[in-house]
Design a protein around this motif. Structure first.
Motif, PDB file in Angstrom:
ATOM      1  N   ILE A 147       0.623  -0.988   0.053  1.00  0.00           N
ATOM      2  CA  ILE A 147      -0.036   0.069  -0.033  1.00  0.00           C
ATOM      3  C   ILE A 147       0.891   1.155  -0.070  1.00  0.00           C
ATOM      4  CG2 ILE A 147      -0.213   0.179   2.489  1.00  0.00           C
ATOM      5  CD1 ILE A 147      -3.075   0.844   2.186  1.00  0.00           C
ATOM      6  N   PRO A 148       0.616   2.023  -0.735  1.00  0.00           N
ATOM      7  CA  PRO A 148       1.349   3.345  -0.850  1.00  0.00           C
ATOM      8  C   PRO A 148       1.278   4.432   0.344  1.00  0.00           C
ATOM      9  CG  PRO A 148      -0.228   3.555  -2.551  1.00  0.00           C
ATOM     10  CD  PRO A 148      -0.550   2.162  -1.861  1.00  0.00           C
ATOM     11  N   PHE A 149       2.041   4.799   1.002  1.00  0.00           N
ATOM     12  CA  PHE A 149       1.775   5.690   2.391  1.00  0.00           C
ATOM     13  C   PHE A 149       2.515   7.081   2.056  1.00  0.00           C
ATOM     14  CE2 PHE A 149       2.518   6.359   6.947  1.00  0.00           C
ATOM     15  CZ  PHE A 149       1.505   7.551   7.166  1.00  0.00           C
ATOM     16  N   SER A 150       1.971   8.019   1.490  1.00  0.00           N
ATOM     17  CA  SER A 150       2.777   9.275   0.953  1.00  0.00           C
ATOM     18  C   SER A 150       2.976  10.062   2.209  1.00  0.00           C
ATOM     19  CB  SER A 150       1.796  10.021   0.056  1.00  0.00           C
ATOM     20  OG  SER A 150       2.612  11.021  -0.444  1.00  0.00           O
ATOM     21  N   MET A 151       4.436  10.377   2.141  1.00  0.00           N
ATOM     22  CA  MET A 151       4.997  11.158   3.000  1.00  0.00           C
ATOM     23  C   MET A 151       4.413  12.831   3.010  1.00  0.00           C
ATOM     24  SD  MET A 151       6.522   8.870   4.852  1.00  0.00           S
ATOM     25  CE  MET A 151       5.008   8.012   4.756  1.00  0.00           C
ATOM     26  N   SER A 154      -6.011  11.508   4.710  1.00  0.00           N
ATOM     27  CA  SER A 154      -4.771  12.286   5.367  1.00  0.00           C
ATOM     28  C   SER A 154      -3.927  11.304   5.942  1.00  0.00           C
ATOM     29  CB  SER A 154      -5.512  13.114   6.531  1.00  0.00           C
ATOM     30  OG  SER A 154      -5.930  12.375   7.358  1.00  0.00           O
ATOM     31  N   HIS A 155      -3.076  11.636   6.809  1.00  0.00           N
ATOM     32  CA  HIS A 155      -1.934  10.769   7.242  1.00  0.00           C
ATOM     33  C   HIS A 155      -2.460   9.902   8.293  1.00  0.00           C
ATOM     34  CE1 HIS A 155       1.903  13.087   5.854  1.00  0.00           C
ATOM     35  NE2 HIS A 155       1.536  12.371   4.928  1.00  0.00           N
ATOM     36  N   THR A 156      -3.224  10.484   8.903  1.00  0.00           N
ATOM     37  CA  THR A 156      -4.101   9.908  10.278  1.00  0.00           C
ATOM     38  C   THR A 156      -4.879   8.929   9.634  1.00  0.00           C
ATOM     39  OG1 THR A 156      -4.098  12.089  11.791  1.00  0.00           O
ATOM     40  CG2 THR A 156      -5.626  10.174  12.229  1.00  0.00           C
ATOM     41  N   GLU A 157      -5.644   8.996   8.587  1.00  0.00           N
ATOM     42  CA  GLU A 157      -6.701   8.441   7.850  1.00  0.00           C
ATOM     43  C   GLU A 157      -5.703   7.018   7.432  1.00  0.00           C
ATOM     44  OE1 GLU A 157     -10.416  11.129   6.765  1.00  0.00           O
ATOM     45  OE2 GLU A 157      -8.389  11.177   5.405  1.00  0.00           O
ATOM     46  N   PHE A 215       2.749  -8.491   3.518  1.00  0.00           N
ATOM     47  CA  PHE A 215       2.248  -6.797   3.331  1.00  0.00           C
ATOM     48  C   PHE A 215       3.278  -6.031   3.600  1.00  0.00           C
ATOM     49  CE2 PHE A 215       0.132  -3.233   5.754  1.00  0.00           C
ATOM     50  CZ  PHE A 215      -0.353  -2.772   4.627  1.00  0.00           C
ATOM     51  N   ALA A 216       3.472  -5.122   2.711  1.00  0.00           N
ATOM     52  CA  ALA A 216       4.464  -3.902   2.989  1.00  0.00           C
ATOM     53  C   ALA A 216       3.784  -2.744   2.366  1.00  0.00           C
ATOM     54  CB  ALA A 216       5.513  -4.302   1.578  1.00  0.00           C
ATOM     55  N   VAL A 217       4.617  -1.656   3.021  1.00  0.00           N
ATOM     56  CA  VAL A 217       4.189  -0.291   2.775  1.00  0.00           C
ATOM     57  C   VAL A 217       5.307   0.371   2.210  1.00  0.00           C
ATOM     58  CG1 VAL A 217       3.948   1.959   3.938  1.00  0.00           C
ATOM     59  CG2 VAL A 217       2.588   0.024   4.542  1.00  0.00           C
ATOM     60  N   GLY A 218       4.705   1.126   0.924  1.00  0.00           N
ATOM     61  CA  GLY A 218       5.809   1.848   0.314  1.00  0.00           C
ATOM     62  C   GLY A 218       5.533   3.422   1.002  1.00  0.00           C
ATOM     63  N   LEU A 219       7.099   3.923   1.436  1.00  0.00           N
ATOM     64  CA  LEU A 219       6.888   5.310   1.853  1.00  0.00           C
ATOM     65  C   LEU A 219       6.974   6.473   0.563  1.00  0.00           C
ATOM     66  CD1 LEU A 219       8.955   4.457   4.957  1.00  0.00           C
ATOM     67  CD2 LEU A 219       6.422   4.777   4.868  1.00  0.00           C
ATOM     68  N   SER A 220       5.776   6.480   0.146  1.00  0.00           N
ATOM     69  CA  SER A 220       6.160   7.257  -1.197  1.00  0.00           C
ATOM     70  C   SER A 220       6.271   8.865  -1.002  1.00  0.00           C
ATOM     71  CB  SER A 220       4.944   6.946  -2.240  1.00  0.00           C
ATOM     72  OG  SER A 220       3.580   7.406  -1.401  1.00  0.00           O
ATOM     73  N   THR A 221       6.987   9.206  -2.015  1.00  0.00           N
ATOM     74  CA  THR A 221       7.159  10.837  -1.813  1.00  0.00           C
ATOM     75  C   THR A 221       8.347  11.050  -0.846  1.00  0.00           C
ATOM     76  OG1 THR A 221       5.622  11.720  -0.765  1.00  0.00           O
ATOM     77  CG2 THR A 221       5.153  11.762  -3.140  1.00  0.00           C
ATOM     78  N   ALA A 222       9.088  10.168  -0.374  1.00  0.00           N
ATOM     79  CA  ALA A 222       9.936  10.117   0.669  1.00  0.00           C
ATOM     80  C   ALA A 222      10.947  11.231   0.665  1.00  0.00           C
ATOM     81  CB  ALA A 222      10.555   8.832   1.194  1.00  0.00           C
TER      82      ALA A 222
END
Length: 302
Positions: A95-99, A111-114, A133-140
């Motif tokens: 899942i992409p989690f944008s910084m 949002s980040h909280t959501e 399961f992995a998380v991609g810290l996008s726009t890091a």
């Protein structure tokens, strides 16, 4: 051994307007697997109304799972997509989690909280289903919408995702902003927060630093590098974010340096023909396919 994770069938195809025929996708994936690529991100479970290029992902997953030794992964934007991925039988999902919160709101409408709440749901779902399961810290490394992202913010959000149950992370240069010094610095800082759960770099070559950044990551102990055949890819929600690392160039560089990837270079080069035939006129990038493999490469690799 260094794992090259092919992301072209997802990241590459979502970034172009045309829809590659399902049978052509299958030929592409089968040919890369036969060339020794051990992990392919075959699609994403997003609503077809948003990305019609990904409408056949469940069928592609079913096909890819018939290929011996291939780790079949897909991207999911949220828990609803994760449920579809689990039902399709993926081996792994990310899942992409944008910084960048602005990018997050544009990309997944959260949002980040959501997003942290969503990540916790998906982590629990993956655990129950036995799916990696992995998380991609996008726009890091920076964002075309916000500019520079404070490194402390990346570390804080990575730690929060770890607390939410994530056990593998990638640092993603979604917009092609990274430089080698920044890669080294951020890998070290995130590792301090999540340890060996940080395994992967997802790099773009937008400004020509993709391979240099990959080497910087290898020097810091990164073991997985994402790449896209022909350099297809980008992010439709980050303006100007074109150009994944070219799989062919990355594989050549690693082989030339003596790294084991398990990939047969001659066979990998021929996969390009499948993509070019299915997407006539679509630009494909890469120096190695144009120049050819140097004489004596096998002897130097050993």
């Amino acid at each position: 051994m260094i794992l090259i994770s092919e992301v072209g069938p997802r990241d590459g195809l979502q970034s172009i307007d045309r829809v590659m025929p399902t049978e052509a996708k299958k030929r592409w994936i089968a040919a890369e697997a036969a060339a020794g690529v051990r992990e392919i991100e075959v699609g994403s479970f997003v609503p077809p109304s948003l990305l019609p290029q990904m409408a056949d992902t469940a069928e592609i997953v079913a096909f890819a799972k018939t290929l011996p030794g291939l780790n079949v992964v897909a991207l999911v934007p949220n828990a609803k997509g994760a449920a579809r991925a689990v039902a399709a039988g993926v081996h792994g999902m990310s899942i992409p989690f944008s910084m960048s919160e602005t990018h997050s709101l544009n990309n997944v409408r959260k949002s980040h909280t959501e997003m942290l709440a969503e990540i916790a749901k998906v982590a629990a779902m993956a655990h129950d289903a036995g799916v990696h399961f992995a998380v991609g810290l996008s726009t890091a490394f920076g964002c075309t919408l916000e500019g520079a992202i404070p490194e402390e913010q990346v570390v804080r959000l990575a730690a929060a995702a770890y607390e939410a149950g994530v056990r593998e992370f990638s640092l993603s240069d979604t917009t092609g902003y990274a430089d080698p010094a920044q890669v080294r610095r951020l890998v070290r800082k995130v590792r301090d927060a999540v340890g060996d759960a940080l395994t992967t770099l997802h790099l773009h070559n937008t400004r020509g630093l993709g391979l240099a950044n990959a080497l910087a990551g290898l020097d810091e102990g990164i073991t997985t590098l994402d790449a896209s055949l022909g350099g297809l890819g980008g992010c439709p929600f980050a303006p100007g974010a074109s150009g994944n690392i070219v799989t062919e160039d990355l594989a050549f560089m690693l082989h030339a340096m003596g790294y084991d990837t398990g990939i047969e270079l001659d066979a990998l080069m021929k996969v390009r023909e499948i993509v070019a035939e299915a997407l006539p006129g679509e630009p494909l990038y890469g120096f190695t396919p144009d120049a050819g493999l140097p004489l004596g490469l096998a002897d130097r690799v050993g």
